[in-house]
Design a protein around this motif. Structure first.
Motif, PDB file in Angstrom:
ATOM      1  N   UNK A 118       0.842  -1.202   0.000  1.00  0.00           N
ATOM      2  CA  UNK A 118       0.000   0.000   0.000  1.00  0.00           C
ATOM      3  C   UNK A 118       0.875   1.249   0.000  1.00  0.00           C
ATOM      4  N   UNK A 119       0.228   2.405  -0.163  1.00  0.00           N
ATOM      5  CA  UNK A 119       0.918   3.705  -0.162  1.00  0.00           C
ATOM      6  C   UNK A 119       2.059   3.723  -1.182  1.00  0.00           C
ATOM      7  N   UNK A 120       1.754   3.318  -2.394  1.00  0.00           N
ATOM      8  CA  UNK A 120       2.750   3.193  -3.456  1.00  0.00           C
ATOM      9  C   UNK A 120       3.076   4.552  -4.074  1.00  0.00           C
ATOM     10  N   UNK A 121       4.362   4.746  -4.372  1.00  0.00           N
ATOM     11  CA  UNK A 121       4.871   5.968  -4.981  1.00  0.00           C
ATOM     12  C   UNK A 121       5.705   5.573  -6.199  1.00  0.00           C
ATOM     13  N   UNK A 122       5.496   6.249  -7.324  1.00  0.00           N
ATOM     14  CA  UNK A 122       6.223   5.913  -8.548  1.00  0.00           C
ATOM     15  C   UNK A 122       7.728   6.109  -8.373  1.00  0.00           C
ATOM     16  N   UNK A 123       8.499   5.141  -8.860  1.00  0.00           N
ATOM     17  CA  UNK A 123       9.953   5.274  -8.917  1.00  0.00           C
ATOM     18  C   UNK A 123      10.433   5.286 -10.366  1.00  0.00           C
ATOM     19  N   UNK A 124       9.491   5.257 -11.312  1.00  0.00           N
ATOM     20  CA  UNK A 124       9.813   5.288 -12.736  1.00  0.00           C
ATOM     21  C   UNK A 124       9.673   6.716 -13.252  1.00  0.00           C
TER      22      UNK A 124
END
Length: 136
Positions: A118-124
């Motif tokens: 959960x609480x995912x943040x883009x690293x791309x």
């Protein structure tokens, strides 16, 4: 149902994506090879050539057909610190387009999440490019 789908289903293959593939993935600064399998019922498994350099688990997820030659997949995998402790869960969103029975192209975005996914943040910074060929 399209005529091609009827013929494939009669041969025991529910989807032309099912099977195992060799991927080349180009994420700009990082390029690597990956192996992936798409199973009946929408199960996805994969692993990459850099997974021991930056220790991560096998990718585990699902896939679905969104158009006759387009498929979406979401997979999760764990990232580990040098002591072997899980420190994050990564999420990979992939889109694939079949160019032929044994060739696909696609794009991938990666997110860093907490250990519960959960609480995912883009690293791309931008979608990575995927090309694949079916294992024969």
């Amino acid at each position: 149902m399209a005529q091609a789908d009827v013929q494939e289903n009669a041969g025991g293959i529910a989807s032309p994506l099912e099977g195992s593939w060799i991927f080349s993935i180009d994420e700009g600064a990082v390029s690597f090879t990956a192996l992936a399998s798409f199973s009946a019922g929408g199960v996805f498994f994969g692993t990459g050539s850099l997974d021991r350099v930056n220790p991560v688990s096998t990718l585990t997820g699902n896939w679905k057909r969104t158009d006759p030659n387009r498929f979406d997949s979401t997979a999760y995998f764990l990232a580990f610190d040098p002591a072997g402790n899980a420190v994050a869960m990564l999420k990979s969103n992939q889109v694939f387009h079949l160019k032929g029975r044994n060739e696909l192209v696609g794009a991938v975005l990666v997110y860093s999440c907490n250990l519960q996914g959960e609480n995912c943040v883009s690293v791309s910074p931008a979608p990575g490019k995927v090309t694949g060929r079916r294992m024969e």
